[in-house]
Design a protein around this motif. Structure first.
Motif, PDB file in Angstrom:
ATOM      1  N   TYR A 829      51.862  22.434  40.963  1.00 25.47           N
ATOM      2  CA  TYR A 829      52.937  23.111  40.218  1.00 25.47           C
ATOM      3  C   TYR A 829      52.527  24.478  39.703  1.00 25.47           C
ATOM      4  O   TYR A 829      53.335  25.170  39.116  1.00 25.47           O
ATOM      5  N   ILE A 830      51.258  24.838  39.873  1.00 26.89           N
ATOM      6  CA  ILE A 830      50.787  26.103  39.297  1.00 26.89           C
ATOM      7  C   ILE A 830      50.679  27.149  40.394  1.00 26.89           C
ATOM      8  O   ILE A 830      50.145  26.888  41.463  1.00 26.89           O
ATOM      9  N   GLN A 831      51.203  28.349  40.087  1.00 24.73           N
ATOM     10  CA  GLN A 831      51.146  29.438  41.060  1.00 24.73           C
ATOM     11  C   GLN A 831      50.547  30.667  40.387  1.00 24.73           C
ATOM     12  O   GLN A 831      50.820  30.914  39.204  1.00 24.73           O
ATOM     13  N   PRO A 832      49.743  31.447  41.114  1.00 25.42           N
ATOM     14  CA  PRO A 832      49.176  32.662  40.519  1.00 25.42           C
ATOM     15  C   PRO A 832      50.296  33.626  40.144  1.00 25.42           C
ATOM     16  O   PRO A 832      51.323  33.693  40.814  1.00 25.42           O
ATOM     17  N   ALA A 833      50.106  34.353  39.052  1.00 26.19           N
ATOM     18  CA  ALA A 833      51.127  35.333  38.627  1.00 26.19           C
ATOM     19  C   ALA A 833      50.395  36.476  37.935  1.00 26.19           C
ATOM     20  O   ALA A 833      49.205  36.367  37.636  1.00 26.19           O
ATOM     21  N   SER A 834      51.107  37.560  37.696  1.00 23.16           N
ATOM     22  CA  SER A 834      50.448  38.692  37.019  1.00 23.16           C
ATOM     23  C   SER A 834      51.276  39.148  35.833  1.00 23.16           C
ATOM     24  O   SER A 834      52.498  38.948  35.789  1.00 23.16           O
ATOM     25  N   CYS A 835      50.605  39.722  34.850  1.00 23.96           N
ATOM     26  CA  CYS A 835      51.302  40.289  33.685  1.00 23.96           C
ATOM     27  C   CYS A 835      50.445  41.447  33.174  1.00 23.96           C
ATOM     28  O   CYS A 835      49.283  41.593  33.554  1.00 23.96           O
ATOM     29  N   LEU A 895      42.385  35.323  33.124  1.00 19.86           N
ATOM     30  CA  LEU A 895      43.106  34.700  34.233  1.00 19.86           C
ATOM     31  C   LEU A 895      44.502  34.318  33.761  1.00 19.86           C
ATOM     32  O   LEU A 895      44.710  34.016  32.582  1.00 19.86           O
ATOM     33  N   TYR A 896      45.432  34.316  34.718  1.00 23.74           N
ATOM     34  CA  TYR A 896      46.829  34.017  34.352  1.00 23.74           C
ATOM     35  C   TYR A 896      47.495  33.274  35.497  1.00 23.74           C
ATOM     36  O   TYR A 896      47.245  33.546  36.666  1.00 23.74           O
ATOM     37  N   ALA A 897      48.345  32.311  35.127  1.00 24.90           N
ATOM     38  CA  ALA A 897      49.152  31.598  36.143  1.00 24.90           C
ATOM     39  C   ALA A 897      50.440  31.149  35.488  1.00 24.90           C
ATOM     40  O   ALA A 897      50.546  31.083  34.255  1.00 24.90           O
ATOM     41  N   ARG A 898      51.422  30.859  36.337  1.00 27.05           N
ATOM     42  CA  ARG A 898      52.706  30.368  35.817  1.00 27.05           C
ATOM     43  C   ARG A 898      53.103  29.140  36.618  1.00 27.05           C
ATOM     44  O   ARG A 898      52.898  29.096  37.825  1.00 27.05           O
ATOM     45  N   SER A 899      53.671  28.152  35.927  1.00 31.01           N
ATOM     46  CA  SER A 899      54.085  26.935  36.646  1.00 31.01           C
ATOM     47  C   SER A 899      55.494  27.126  37.189  1.00 31.01           C
ATOM     48  O   SER A 899      56.213  28.030  36.765  1.00 31.01           O
ATOM     49  N   ILE A 900      55.909  26.232  38.101  1.00 32.96           N
ATOM     50  CA  ILE A 900      57.256  26.347  38.665  1.00 32.96           C
ATOM     51  C   ILE A 900      58.315  26.036  37.611  1.00 32.96           C
ATOM     52  O   ILE A 900      59.489  26.303  37.803  1.00 32.96           O
ATOM     53  N   PHE A 901      57.891  25.487  36.467  1.00 28.14           N
ATOM     54  CA  PHE A 901      58.834  25.212  35.376  1.00 28.14           C
ATOM     55  C   PHE A 901      58.914  26.396  34.410  1.00 28.14           C
ATOM     56  O   PHE A 901      59.529  26.314  33.357  1.00 28.14           O
ATOM     57  N   GLY A 902      58.225  27.508  34.752  1.00 31.01           N
ATOM     58  CA  GLY A 902      58.281  28.698  33.899  1.00 31.01           C
ATOM     59  C   GLY A 902      57.312  28.672  32.732  1.00 31.01           C
ATOM     60  O   GLY A 902      57.430  29.464  31.805  1.00 31.01           O
ATOM     61  N   GLU A 903      56.327  27.754  32.746  1.00 29.29           N
ATOM     62  CA  GLU A 903      55.338  27.715  31.655  1.00 29.29           C
ATOM     63  C   GLU A 903      54.162  28.624  32.012  1.00 29.29           C
ATOM     64  O   GLU A 903      53.728  28.680  33.155  1.00 29.29           O
ATOM     65  N   ASP A 904      53.650  29.334  30.995  1.00 32.06           N
ATOM     66  CA  ASP A 904      52.531  30.252  31.228  1.00 32.06           C
ATOM     67  C   ASP A 904      51.216  29.572  30.885  1.00 32.06           C
ATOM     68  O   ASP A 904      51.141  28.787  29.932  1.00 32.06           O
ATOM     69  N   ALA A 905      50.175  29.906  31.637  1.00 33.93           N
ATOM     70  CA  ALA A 905      48.826  29.417  31.326  1.00 33.93           C
ATOM     71  C   ALA A 905      47.878  30.611  31.333  1.00 33.93           C
ATOM     72  O   ALA A 905      47.861  31.399  32.285  1.00 33.93           O
ATOM     73  N   LEU A 906      47.119  30.765  30.242  1.00 33.67           N
ATOM     74  CA  LEU A 906      46.168  31.872  30.126  1.00 33.67           C
ATOM     75  C   LEU A 906      44.765  31.291  30.057  1.00 33.67           C
ATOM     76  O   LEU A 906      44.565  30.206  29.510  1.00 33.67           O
ATOM     77  N   ALA A 907      43.806  32.024  30.579  1.00 35.17           N
ATOM     78  CA  ALA A 907      42.415  31.588  30.444  1.00 35.17           C
ATOM     79  C   ALA A 907      41.529  32.807  30.294  1.00 35.17           C
ATOM     80  O   ALA A 907      41.804  33.867  30.881  1.00 35.17           O
TER      81      ALA A 907
END
Length: 953
Positions: A829-835, A895-907
């Motif tokens: 469910y997690i996809q790479p994303a950028s911000c 590091l950053y990723a976003r799930s297909i449910f629109g939740e953000d994950a930062l590391a």
């Protein structure tokens, strides 16, 4: 064929809370009960048969006592009953009783009520016994001429399914339906008839379409959709037909139905790559986005436009439509606006940049007048960033943009103002010709800046780029105006004791002698231009920041004054004026230091800020050439380096994008001639309708790894042991929002297993959609059971359960085999994303769940470890490659990723290489994960813990 493999057309919700009734009580209700009792009894019979019960004794009872009833509910229930009841004997012959049923349905097909006729025809579509259908054929044909459209359209469907399954029963069906279609007026009947011709006899369908091709725009939308699908399929199967039907697709772009327009535009793009066709399709898409109110529709159609842009030859056509695309900005939804601005920015060229900038400037001004809405600020930020990008790519535009944007430095929204400031900083460094204009505008808005961060940035820009005597004096004026009367401490104490009133202070001119020396601000006073207020608390902005204890701005002010003073000394030859200016700068720094050490501010000054201000005082008192170089040259050089590195990175990413899009053809590649291509070789001719249907059903074919067998086998989980009486393994198929478990169950015993049921339960944010139905397994037989699980959020879930069964002929209790747990992987469910960095920092501050993972690995290289973590967590590294290159013994990366449910994950990865332990020492450090939900933070931490160590090949 097992019960699970039977095709089921009718799904019925079964309440599981009550005990199943006995066959005797059901028989009594069906024979002697009133209509209501018979209805309830019939429902119970249907549910019991669906659950695998055999009730042969009730068949004749239902025929005798229920079938003759005229009640509509009972008739509808009987249709379901006859669909699911076994109609043949064990040796495959039709039951004698079914002849009576067949006769009853012949009467229903001639019933005066159109609902009964229509629903009976629908039921006949589901029958698979030709012996039952044969006597009904004359009645079905007669229904084609019924006065009511409901009966006629279901008659067409019945004829189509019978023709498809048993062509011998109605061999002239295509001819019959073609004649029916020519004379039919109702849209739904025509649509069903045309659908049948497409699948049964395509040539007849095309002949019919050719005769009425000019009237297509007058047809109903459901028929138009089918026509679009037919033209798509025909033209792809036989490209020579394009010229015949492409005009029809053009006409359908003007349809009143949005669905038809959307499909027609999609079909037109696949049929022709001529600029006129692409322009017509794009124009149609843009109209749809503007006219459709549903934001999801807007986003889907925008995606189609973005897909069009990906094709190099189509991009030029879309560039001419940029102004039309910008009409979409009238939509209030932020996501739609974001995509639109990104698309416009990708399409901008020297031909249309001027018009684009004019529109964006108008939009920016509009956001200023709009009543505050939570998305207004974010939209303003988007507009500022888009204008920033335009100005960097087309420097001629910067002069038009900057005056409008500078007004927003005084905005209450810090994020939008910070974006403007970043843009101004880049513009003033890059475009020498605009420096005077920027400084002039900056001095105009300086006194109105409300947030300390923006104030600091503005001070830095003014200190760095003011190079004329007049500008330097103007900055000093603004600083004094913003600071109020000095010395600050004495002034504040007097105010508190009431010796100085606010009104008196307004007229009091600070440091009269110094003012006269400088000449330019002799008439200025501390508060002359700030808002006159009778409140003592209404302080000038800079003094307000300092009284709140924010002394970082004081350190910034000290640096700015030092730069200005050193530059002033170099420009003005008059020693007296030089000393006067330097003395004034030192006085301001000294009074700020005094204030910091006093007890007046809410927070005392920090040691770092004291050191910085003291250093600046020392530099001004000595005025050494080395310090002059550092303050006035090196600072600007480092900014220049940063901007050029950023620009290089942007160019690199753009280059990668364009390389992806450019279709490169090698010198020795074979040339593909469409006329010579075999039908099965048409690589680019995937059926779009089939693909969209598969996507809707969640069956999209993912691109498998290099070895498709290996990738599929990775998803198979063994649930029981090889020595268990029932062996089970599951293939876990993850769609976007649900998981399909395909469980293979093998009977390893010599006994027949009855009521073999897969019982599942879930842990985490998973929900079992339906309970799998029981099976009967012959000795050493196997079967597949499918179970659907819905997923609601991104966290690790566990599916557990058991298989229960009865052994045929044994008197013992039910047997049970416990299954191993199935762990659902968060990575699906997690996809790479950028911000941007600012967004990352903002989210980092907002997210409340943090999970700190200690690095415990056998990897010895820092970069290898980072790449391993990126690969195993699906995250994207936001820290630029340049910042990570080289070796210095430690590394920090975001590091950053976003799930297909629109939740953000930062590391945040902070790792080091302990040099004292030798070259083979493993990497050590920490990874901090932050997310909005606890589940996401914990699941990601678990994933990192599990995959930290690299397995040796």
């Amino acid at each position: 064929m097992t019960a699970a493999e039977n095709v089921c057309y009718t799904l019925i919700n079964v309440p599981m809370d009550s005990e199943p009734p006995s066959e005797l009580s059901l028989k009594t209700d069906l024979e002697k009960g009133d209509i209501k009792a018979k209805t309830e009894a019939l429902k119970k019979v249907i549910i019991m048969i669906l659950n695998g019960e055999k009730l042969p004794g009730l068949l004749m009872t239902i025929i005798r006592f229920v079938l003759p009833l005229q009640d509509h509910t009972i008739k509808k229930l009987l249709l379901v009953f006859w669909e699911i009841v076994p109609k043949t004997t064990p040796d495959g012959k039709l039951l004698q009783e079914m002849i009576l049923v067949c006769d009853a349905y012949r009467k229903d097909l001639q019933h005066p009520n159109e609902f009964i006729r229509g629903s009976t025809l629908r039921f006949l579509c589901k029958l698979k016994e030709s012996e039952l259908l044969e006597p009904l054929m004359p009645a079905i044909r007669a229904c084609l001429e019924h006065r009511h459209s409901y009966v006629r359209r279901n008659a067409v469907l019945a004829i189509y399914t019978i023709y498809r399954n048993f062509e011998n029963l109605i061999p002239d069906a295509p001819e019959l339906i073609h004649d029916f279609l020519v004379n039919e007026k109702d849209a739904s009947c025509k649509r069903n008839a045309f659908m049948m011709l497409i699948h049964a006899d395509q040539d007849r369908a095309l002949d019919y379409l050719s005769t009425c091709i000019d009237q297509v725009h007058t047809f109903g939308d459901i028929l138009q959709l089918v026509i679009v699908e037919l033209i798509y399929k025909v033209c792809h199967a036989n490209p020579s037909e394009r010229a015949r039907f492409i005009r029809c697709i053009y006409n359908l772009l003007q349809s009143s139905s949005p669905a038809v327009k959307y499909e027609a535009a999609g079909t037109l793009v696949t049929l022709s790559s001529a600029p006129t066709a692409i322009k017509a399709a794009a124009q149609c898409y843009i109209d749809l986005i503007i006219k459709e109110s549903d934001n999801n529709v807007k986003l889907i159609v925008l995606d189609r436009l973005i897909e069009l842009k990906e094709h190099p030859t189509h991009e030029r056509v879309l560039q001419d439509l940029v102004m039309d695309i910008l009409r979409v900005l009238t939509t209030p939804d932020l996501e739609v606006r974001k995509k639109t601005l990104q698309l416009a920015l990708d399409l901008v060229s020297s031909r249309n940049v001027e018009e684009l900038v004019i529109v964006l400037k108008k939009e920016v001004i509009k956001t200023n007048n709009v009543t505050e809405h939570e998305d207004t600020d974010k939209y303003r930020q988007l507009l500022v960033r888009t204008l920033h990008s335009c100005s960097v790519r087309f420097p001629d535009m910067a002069a038009n943009v900057i005056p409008v944007l500078m007004e927003f430095l005084s905005d209450n929204n810090e994020a939008a103002a910070a974006d403007v400031l970043e843009f101004v900083r880049e513009a003033i460094q890059r475009f020498d010709n605009l420096r005077l204009l920027i400084i002039e505008k900056m001095l105009e808005v300086f006194h109105a800046i409300k947030t300390v961060k923006i104030y600091r940035g503005a001070l830095w820009i003014l200190g760095e780029y003011c190079s004329t005597k007049e500008d330097i004096q103007s900055v000093m004026t603004e600083v004094r105006r913003s600071l109020g009367e000095i010395p600050i401490v004495e002034n504040e104490i007097k105010k508190e004791t009431g010796e100085v009133k606010a009104e008196e202070e307004v007229t009091a001119a600070p440091a009269q002698k110094l003012v006269t020396e400088m000449g330019t601000y002799a008439t200025q006073s501390a508060l002359s231009s700030s808002r006159p207020s009778k409140k003592e608390e209404d302080r000038p902005p800079l003094r307000g920041f300092l009284m709140d204890g924010d002394f970082f701005v004081a350190a910034s002010l000290a640096t700015t004054l030092t730069k200005l003073a050193l530059r002033y000394v170099a420009i003005v030859p008059d020693k007296r004026k030089q000393n006067s200016f330097v003395a004034e700068a030192m006085l301001i720094m000294a009074t700020v230091l005094h204030l910091g050490k006093s007890s007046l501010p809410k927070k005392p000054i920090t040691d770092d800020d004291v050191d910085r201000i003291s250093l600046c005082l020392k530099v001004l008192s000595e005025c050494s050439p080395l310090m002059n170089d550092i303050f006035n040259k090196e600072c600007r050089k480092s900014l220049s380096h940063m901007l050029s590195a950023k620009l290089e990175e942007e160019k690199l990413s753009q280059k990668k994008e364009s390389e992806k899009r450019n279709v490169t053809v090698q010198a020795d590649d074979p040339i593909s001639f469409m006329q010579l291509t075999a039908k099965n070789e048409m690589t680019s001719k995937e059926d779009q309708f089939q693909l969209s249907l598969l996507a809707a059903m969640g069956n999209t074919q993912r691109k498998e790894a290099a070895d498709p067998l290996a990738s599929k086998l990775n998803k198979v989980t063994q649930l029981t042991g090889f020595s268990d009486p029932v062996y089970a393994e599951a293939y876990v198929h993850v769609n976007q929002y649900d998981i399909v478990l395909d469980v293979l169950v093998v009977n390893q015993t010599n006994d027949t297993l009855q009521n073999c049921t897969l019982e599942l339960a879930t842990l985490g944010d998973l929900k079992l959609v339906e309970k799998p139905s029981p099976l009967t397994l012959a000795p050493h037989d196997f079967a597949n059971i499918k179970a659907n699980v819905k997923v609601a959020s991104t966290e690790n879930g566990i599916i557990f359960g058991n298989i229960v069964y009865d052994v045929s002929g044994a008197a013992s209790d039910r047997n049970c085999v416990v299954l191993s747990d199935i762990h659902i992987d968060i990575m699906d469910y997690i996809q790479p994303a950028s911000c941007t960095d600012a967004e990352f920092r903002q989210m980092w501050a907002e997210f409340e769940w943090e999970n700190k993972v200690t690095v415990n690995t056998n990897i010895t290289d820092l970069n290898d470890y980072l790449q391993h973590i990126l690969k195993s967590t699906n995250m994207k590294c936001l820290t630029p490659e340049k910042a990570l290159s080289g070796f210095c013994g430690f590394m920090a990366a975001n590091l950053y990723a976003r799930s297909i449910f629109g939740e953000d994950a930062l590391a945040n990865v902070s790792i080091e290489k302990p040099i004292h332990m030798g070259p083979d020492a493993p990497v050590s450090g920490h990874i901090r994960i932050r997310a909005k939900s606890q589940g996401m933070a914990l699941s990601l931490g678990d994933k990192i813990n599990l995959s930290q160590k690299k397995s040796n090949p």
